[in-house]
Design an enzyme around this catalytic site. Sequence first.
Site, mmCIF file in Angstrom:
data_model
loop_
_atom_site.group_PDB
_atom_site.id
_atom_site.type_symbol
_atom_site.label_atom_id
_atom_site.label_comp_id
_atom_site.label_asym_id
_atom_site.label_seq_id
_atom_site.Cartn_x
_atom_site.Cartn_y
_atom_site.Cartn_z
ATOM 1 N N GLU A 132 -2.284 -1.988 46.416
ATOM 2 C CA GLU A 132 -0.877 -1.861 46.038
ATOM 3 C C GLU A 132 -0.061 -2.881 46.820
ATOM 4 O O GLU A 132 -0.225 -3.008 48.036
ATOM 5 C CB GLU A 132 -0.363 -0.454 46.344
ATOM 6 C CG GLU A 132 1.032 -0.224 45.795
ATOM 7 C CD GLU A 132 1.555 1.186 46.039
ATOM 8 O OE1 GLU A 132 2.730 1.425 45.699
ATOM 9 O OE2 GLU A 132 0.822 2.031 46.585
ATOM 10 N N GLU A 309 0.498 11.241 51.523
ATOM 11 C CA GLU A 309 -0.536 10.582 50.726
ATOM 12 C C GLU A 309 -1.302 11.581 49.858
ATOM 13 O O GLU A 309 -1.661 11.274 48.714
ATOM 14 C CB GLU A 309 -1.496 9.810 51.628
ATOM 15 C CG GLU A 309 -0.829 8.777 52.525
ATOM 16 C CD GLU A 309 0.085 7.804 51.800
ATOM 17 O OE1 GLU A 309 -0.171 7.503 50.615
ATOM 18 O OE2 GLU A 309 1.065 7.348 52.398
#
Length: 902
Positions: A132, A309
Amino acid sequence: MTSLREGPTTVVRREDYAAPAFWIDSVDLSFDLDPAKTRVLNRMRLRRNPDVPTQPLRLDGEDLNLARVMVNGGGCSFKMDGGQLVLENLPGLDDGGTEPFDLEIFTTCNPAKNTQLMGLYVSQGTFFTQCEAEGFRRITYFLDRPDVMSAYTVTLKAEKTLYPVLLSNGNLVDSGDLEDGRHFAKWVDPHKKPCYLFALVAGKLVHREQKVIARNGAEHLLQVYVRPGDLDKTEHAMNSLMASVVWDEARFGLPLDLERFMIVATSDFNMGAMENKGLNIFNTKYVLANPATATDTDYANIESVVGHEYFHNWTGNRITCRDWFQLSLKEGLTVFRDQEFSMDLCPSPSARAVKRIEDVRVLRTAQFPEDAGPMAHPVRPDSYAEINNFYTVTIYEKGAEVVRMMQTLVGRDGFARGMKLYFERFDGQAVTCDDFAQAIADANPGSELANHLPQFKRWYSQAGTPRVKAEGAYNAAERTYTLTLSQSCPTTPGQDHKEPFVIPVNLGLLSHEGRELPLQLAHWSNAEAGTRNFVLTQASETLTFINVDAEPVPSLLRAFSAPVVLECDYTDAELLVLLAHDTDAFNRWEAAQRLALRRALKAINEPGPVPTEPLNPAFITAMRAVLRHPDLDAAFKDLVLTLPAETYIAEQLAEVDPQRVHAVREAMRAQMARQLFDDWAWAFEAFEGNGAYSPDSTSAGRRALAGLALTHLCLAAADSGNTVWPGKAYQRFKDAGNMTDRFNALSALVVSGSELAKPALQRFHALFKDEALALDKWFALQAGAPDRGGNILPTVRQLMQHPDFQPRNPNRARSVLTTFCQANPAAFHRADAGGYVFWSERVMDIDGFNPQVAARLARALDRWKKLAEPYRSAAREAIARVAAKPDLSNDVREVVTHALKD
């Protein structure tokens, strides 16, 4: 080979979004792992998107060596266009067909030389990935965009003795030995995902594991992988992961959807952590902790980031972003979820309030300045040159506040209904912020959110921090209190005019004796006690409360119900009432901040030398009352007694002299140290003993208050020449049974300038020379120390020559450079411009090997235009020096170009 710095900078605009010309249904990746030459065989099943005009397939790639391209098992023609691999003679392009076809691409890359830490790289002998936002293109040619979701099968092959652990996304379906001492592992992810969620890890790792049973009876395996020697520091991360799994299923009905969930820690990582599907890769800072090496803050951050997360598994992974302009769809929502997680784990309302205050401090000290600076952008940006620059506090923290306002407007149960509808509609899809907001509103018809949804969505499209002005008037004859609320928003780059926002305002009224008053508007049949929510939608609205027997003190924006600046002309007496009696803990803290800020601004703006006693007696008395209060939590006392940060004070000024701001705040702190000396001594003795270490919020609060007291006692001793308290601090440093107490004592010595600071720093290094995260603290403490006679810049330069300073390790670089340039304003903003010269050197140097870290450091001078002379001209010169460098990355060039714009 394509290169990062080839070609001109391209601005990507949200309005230009177009769906991909092809879909990639499945991906079969085979990695032959070698640090110098990793071979990647990428077999894809594609089909043309019938909703897009016929066009060639353009695959993104960067720093790859292309060896072979095949279509349906045969050769094919292709060409390179910059960093893209272009294929024109594909099935379906001539006749408009949409039948699937197979594409095979064979490439090699050099992970050992990947200093950007994006794509596939090697850290201390272990392979890691970070994809990412656009790192997957550094692994293989691909449609590197979040709206292309594919099913992945991954086979990893490597030498077994060097890389005994082979991990990737999903479930392990096969593994075994190969010839020549090699082995393999095959992973299948049952859920389609965008390529930015791909991950692999290979190396010598050890792990802690735990099996958990979901509410539906399914068994899941949780694993935390670290380097050998760090396993004793993983218990808290595992406990946080288990708590996250339980919370998400209990609060939102969202279960773990894989057979196993893995966390892997690495010290070389640009970010805090990454939510790759089922294989989260973390910075060691947010995994490793034991009482000897980690502080209470570390423990709290690990809990929060592990939760964050894990929660991405649904809000980000199962439903992802259509394009990167929708980044807050996953990040703002998930920050809100991790904040709620941490608050729900708090044992008391006071502890919840402390968490809320801590989150708002981050917003005010980091996001509000961003909203007022050259990089200001909406929660959903309209354009970018480098997407890595938009992983910002606006996307994350302000985005979370937007989600929090939705919950305020529909209620906690209503928000849960909205989340349920969101997943029913969009599970497995790539969608937009609008889709999320619509789902929350549709699940709550008739709510304030549903009634004002188009206007509410201005929070996504308009940049800047709104300002809410409150003006109250009491009519004794009619026993009414009229409160007028008006809103405005400053101009930001590219947005000169702002339409009114939807702003939820939680409020209450107090008597001057501190009693909570019942609230009644004229159209209400009965008065209602407690906090009420009023929704400001117009430029100005007036509320008239009836049956008010005496002029009240308004308690506005309780629990910080909207991310705005509140302008209210409180008297000192009214603020003291709120500080002493408000039933809303946030506003008690806020009253103390306003009183301190008022004194600071007065001393800064008055001509002449900085006064030795900027604080008035009433403030000192109020602080003593808080410190000695028998019922307030220690963590709350610590927050109230901590003065506003220099950066926050500076944001309230039209023109900033950083040296004067620093001098005034130091004078305030020294005055509090002297005049509350006996109270600090009492607090230290009362709170310094906590028995066996526990990271719970109550114990952490006691340690925080004891640490604050010790710092003030050492500051007072420095003023008077007393050696008793520095001696006690040094002894506590040596005898401490945990890192929090040890580091608080060390910090007290450094901050107060004690001669014992030097031997204490030497002793700390000797104790923790093999503990990387503890050494980061050691470096940061020195880089962030008060600047006495310009000594910190030379100290920082010396630290960079230290054998343990590793500029290519992001944690170590940030511990020195970010701390000095962004968290130590008086040391950084030197009249001789030395700090700016140092900054420009470091930005240009780091940009050569890690543009992401360099760009974040570059933002230290975002607010240079607010500086007084000679700082302003010197800062501009330094920025221009960086901008003139011909081979800057897009990351840094975008930051400095925005900074120099008029």
